[in-house]
Design an enzyme around this catalytic site. Structure first.
Site, PDB file in Angstrom:
ATOM      1  N   GLY A  55       0.823  -1.096  -0.334  1.00  8.63           N
ATOM      2  CA  GLY A  55       0.158  -0.294   0.160  1.00  8.63           C
ATOM      3  C   GLY A  55       0.975   0.965  -0.413  1.00  8.63           C
ATOM      4  O   GLY A  55       2.144   1.743   0.236  1.00  8.63           O
ATOM      5  N   CYS A  82       6.200  -5.964   1.823  1.00  9.67           N
ATOM      6  CA  CYS A  82       5.573  -4.835   1.882  1.00  9.67           C
ATOM      7  C   CYS A  82       4.988  -4.214   2.927  1.00  9.67           C
ATOM      8  O   CYS A  82       5.551  -4.076   3.790  1.00  9.67           O
ATOM      9  CB  CYS A  82       4.996  -4.363   0.370  1.00  9.67           C
ATOM     10  SG  CYS A  82       6.340  -2.527  -0.680  1.00  9.67           S
ATOM     11  N   TYR A  83       3.820  -3.700   2.422  1.00  7.09           N
ATOM     12  CA  TYR A  83       3.360  -2.201   3.514  1.00  7.09           C
ATOM     13  C   TYR A  83       2.932  -3.142   4.259  1.00  7.09           C
ATOM     14  O   TYR A  83       2.691  -3.101   5.772  1.00  7.09           O
ATOM     15  CB  TYR A  83       2.625  -1.491   3.095  1.00  7.09           C
ATOM     16  CG  TYR A  83       1.279  -0.899   4.327  1.00  7.09           C
ATOM     17  CD1 TYR A  83       1.909   0.554   4.980  1.00  7.09           C
ATOM     18  CD2 TYR A  83       0.826  -1.258   4.731  1.00  7.09           C
ATOM     19  CE1 TYR A  83       0.686   1.417   5.318  1.00  7.09           C
ATOM     20  CE2 TYR A  83      -0.659  -1.091   5.807  1.00  7.09           C
ATOM     21  CZ  TYR A  83       0.300   0.497   6.268  1.00  7.09           C
ATOM     22  OH  TYR A  83      -0.741   1.502   6.783  1.00  7.09           O
ATOM     23  N   HIS A 170       8.207  -7.485  -3.503  1.00  6.02           N
ATOM     24  CA  HIS A 170       6.677  -8.067  -4.474  1.00  6.02           C
ATOM     25  C   HIS A 170       6.590  -9.272  -4.346  1.00  6.02           C
ATOM     26  O   HIS A 170       7.892  -9.199  -6.325  1.00  6.02           O
ATOM     27  CB  HIS A 170       6.280  -7.234  -5.366  1.00  6.02           C
ATOM     28  CG  HIS A 170       6.084  -5.730  -4.510  1.00  6.02           C
ATOM     29  ND1 HIS A 170       4.695  -5.855  -3.707  1.00  6.02           N
ATOM     30  CD2 HIS A 170       6.447  -4.657  -4.259  1.00  6.02           C
ATOM     31  CE1 HIS A 170       4.449  -4.125  -3.205  1.00  6.02           C
ATOM     32  NE2 HIS A 170       5.325  -3.690  -3.416  1.00  6.02           N
ATOM     33  N   GLU A 172       4.920 -11.428  -6.129  1.00  8.92           N
ATOM     34  CA  GLU A 172       3.907 -11.305  -6.792  1.00  8.92           C
ATOM     35  C   GLU A 172       3.733 -10.814  -8.061  1.00  8.92           C
ATOM     36  O   GLU A 172       2.768 -11.545  -9.301  1.00  8.92           O
ATOM     37  CB  GLU A 172       2.487 -10.860  -6.299  1.00  8.92           C
ATOM     38  CG  GLU A 172       1.897  -8.972  -6.328  1.00  8.92           C
ATOM     39  CD  GLU A 172       2.499  -8.250  -5.067  1.00  8.92           C
ATOM     40  OE1 GLU A 172       2.449  -7.843  -5.137  1.00  8.92           O
ATOM     41  OE2 GLU A 172       3.683  -9.286  -4.802  1.00  8.92           O
ATOM     42  N   ASP A 228     -18.468 -13.077 -20.988  1.00  2.67           N
ATOM     43  CA  ASP A 228     -19.475 -12.763 -19.560  1.00  2.67           C
ATOM     44  C   ASP A 228     -20.842 -13.618 -19.072  1.00  2.67           C
ATOM     45  O   ASP A 228     -21.131 -13.804 -18.626  1.00  2.67           O
ATOM     46  CB  ASP A 228     -19.072 -11.747 -18.509  1.00  2.67           C
ATOM     47  CG  ASP A 228     -17.763 -11.268 -18.663  1.00  2.67           C
ATOM     48  OD1 ASP A 228     -16.553 -11.827 -18.589  1.00  2.67           O
ATOM     49  OD2 ASP A 228     -17.462  -9.987 -18.154  1.00  2.67           O
ATOM     50  N   LYS A 370     -11.066 -12.743 -15.128  1.00  2.00           N
ATOM     51  CA  LYS A 370     -11.333 -12.798 -16.553  1.00  2.00           C
ATOM     52  C   LYS A 370     -11.149 -13.995 -16.851  1.00  2.00           C
ATOM     53  O   LYS A 370     -11.978 -14.725 -17.550  1.00  2.00           O
ATOM     54  CB  LYS A 370     -11.152 -11.680 -17.485  1.00  2.00           C
ATOM     55  CG  LYS A 370     -11.782 -11.904 -18.483  1.00  2.00           C
ATOM     56  CD  LYS A 370     -12.946 -11.152 -18.362  1.00  2.00           C
ATOM     57  CE  LYS A 370     -13.632 -10.956 -20.090  1.00  2.00           C
ATOM     58  NZ  LYS A 370     -14.811 -10.321 -20.116  1.00  2.00           N
TER      59      LYS A 370
END
Length: 514
Positions: A55, A82-83, A170, A172, A228, A370
């Site tokens: 964040g 991180c945060y 990070h 990710e 969708d 998605k």
């Protein structure tokens, strides 16, 4: 949904959804929740693990977003990124402050000192992605260092006796090549997840839930021809069969072959109760003379609701309205232990209709991203042409036909768009791009065709790369492909003598032109 749930506390990170994607890739179900979810609600959900996202705030600022520190006392494994790491250390006696050297954004070399637990099987040295202004400057005695970089001595830490871990970098992002290994270790070895969340299991569970909720009542699903709504309808067909009624409103603003594909897929293939309403004349009459983009959208939206409501009232015993809300539109609120509240972006085609018609909402895709929806569609037997369709705006070709919308202009645009997409497919580029389409510009230009002078329309081609559609870059299509498309359009579409290519990124431009 599953007995292996991981909660991702969102502290305002732009990467929270990316963390969720990486967890899902390990076949572990996860949900992004508000940072202030109450400990009582966490106990009720009984997650296997918790991930605290990054964040932009500083943990020592009075207004910084914080979770309840009691979350760290529940005995549930926690990974702070991180945060999130800074918050764990701040709560448990460490000191967090501005990095003494400089803010750190970009690649760094990580040296691992303890290759157990979350670093099991991890290289002794590797590249990681840093993005922080603050960092943990000192640890409480209960913590130990797992890894460091030249500028960040406490790049990874763990509590000595409790399942609490922190990463300043990070894992990710793709820029941390081995980051997936860390997440896999945390999920498997620390949280005890076995990775049982598969699409087939999702189908079985969701079908049972839909049947239990619907009983013997009927469900209406609005079909737009997009991915969708098509996947939503296919899942409902599997769950309740003839109890589903699909409504497709043909507004005359669809792509070439769109209406025929919808009819074939759901009426002929799935044997669904499809109500295809031909309202082309009504839409085009209302759009006559209208040039303002927002006015076009307002007119199309109003007429759609009127047509949909009229058709819906003709379906007996209808009590539910289904729509294809996806997970990026839903964030659970932790403000009350009584249950989740959600912020949901209504589908543009059915917004407001549940209240007006007295229907209850069914959103069977609300836990999926998605790419997961596309996998679900294939699992349900939808044709690849439907599953891999590029996004299409609710107002259809009306916002790609700049200026007044007429049948003649739509015919030109529809044909040019079809040629562009077909050439992309033949060249293997359709699945490499996120969205591609043609735009009919409200200008004519001079040209020469044969021995004669022409004064005809210009077509603009738009093709973009993006992961989230919040930002996008124009696709670097090969010159020879663009040349083939331009030649084919000019030769085959009467009324066009010029083709241009849009090389604008978003921002500052938008993906659509109107």
């Amino acid at each position: 949904m599953t007995n292996e749930l991981v909660l991702i506390f969102d502290f305002g990170s732009q990467l929270a959804q990316l963390i969720a994607r990486r967890v899902r890739e390990q076949n572990v179900f996860c949900q992004i929740v508000r940072h202030d979810m109450a400990p009582e609600r966490v106990r009720e959900l009984n997650p296997r693990g918790i991930i605290l996202s990054g964040g932009p705030a500083s943990v020592y600022e009075p207004a910084a977003p914080r979770c309840d520190p009691a979350i760290l006392e529940l005995g549930i494994p926690v990974l702070g990124i991180c945060y999130g790491m800074q918050l764990i250390c701040h709560y448990l006696g460490g000191r967090v402050g501005a990095a003494t050297h400089t803010r750190e954004y970009g690649r760094a070399t990580l040296t691992v000192h303890d290759r157990n637990t979350i670093f099991q099987g991890y290289p002794a040295e590797s590249i990681v992605w840093m993005s922080h202004g603050d960092q943990v400057q000192s640890l409480a005695d209960d913590f130990q260092t797992l890894a460091s970089t030249d500028t960040c001595p406490l790049a990874a830490v763990k509590h000595k006796t409790r399942p609490l871990f922190g990463l300043q970098f990070h894992p990710e992002v793709a820029h941390t090549p081995h980051g997936g290994q860390i997440l896999a270790n945390f999920l498997r070895d620390v949280c005890g997840c076995t990775g049982t969340w598969k699409m087939t299991a999702f189908i079985d569970t969701t079908v049972r839930e839909i049947r239990a909720k619907v009983g013997n009542k009927r469900v209406i699903c609005g079909l737009s021809g997009g991915v969708d709504s098509s996947v939503c309808a296919a899942l409902l067909v599997k769950a309740i069969g003839a109890q589903l009624a699909c409504i497709y409103v043909d507004n005359g603003l669809m792509r070439e072959g769109e209406t025929e594909l919808v009819k074939h897929t759901f009426r002929d293939w799935f044997k669904a109760d499809l109500h295809a309403v031909d309202a082309k004349d009504r839409f085009l009459a209302a759009l006559r003379g209208v040039t303002d983009p927002q006015e076009k959208r307002r007119i199309i939206g109003k007429i759609f609701i009127d047509v949909f409501k009229h058709e819906a009232k003709s379906i007996p015993d209808a009590q539910f309205l289904a729509q294809g809300t996806l997970y990026p539109d839903v964030i659970e609120s932790g403000g009350s232990p009584d249950g989740p509240a959600a912020t949901i972006k209504l589908h543009h085609n059915v917004g407001g209709l549940p209240t007006e018609l007295g229907f209850e909402l069914i959103e069977p895709l609300r836990d999926l991203f998605k790419d997961e929806v596309r996998r679900l569609g294939l699992e349900l037997g939808l044709p690849e042409d439907v599953v891999w369709r590029h996004p299409f705006p609710g107002p259809g070709l009306a916002v790609r036909c700049l200026g007044e919308v007429t049948e003649e202009k739509l015919a030109i645009l529809r044909k040019a768009d079809s040629i562009f997409l077909e050439e992309l497919r033949k060249a293997g580029w359709y699945r490499k791009t996120a969205q591609a389409f043609a735009v009919l510009l409200p200008v004519q230009s001079v040209g020469v065709m044969g021995d004669g002078r022409t004064y005809e329309n210009a077509i603009c081609l738009r093709c973009v790369q993006t992961d989230d559609f919040m930002t996008a870059d124009w696709s670097r299509l090969p010159d020879d492909l663009l040349a083939r498309v331009a030649t084919s359009i000019i030769n085959k579409v009467k009324g066009v003598n010029r083709v241009v290519y849009d090389i604008s990124s978003k921002p500052p431009a938008t993906i659509e032109w109107e």
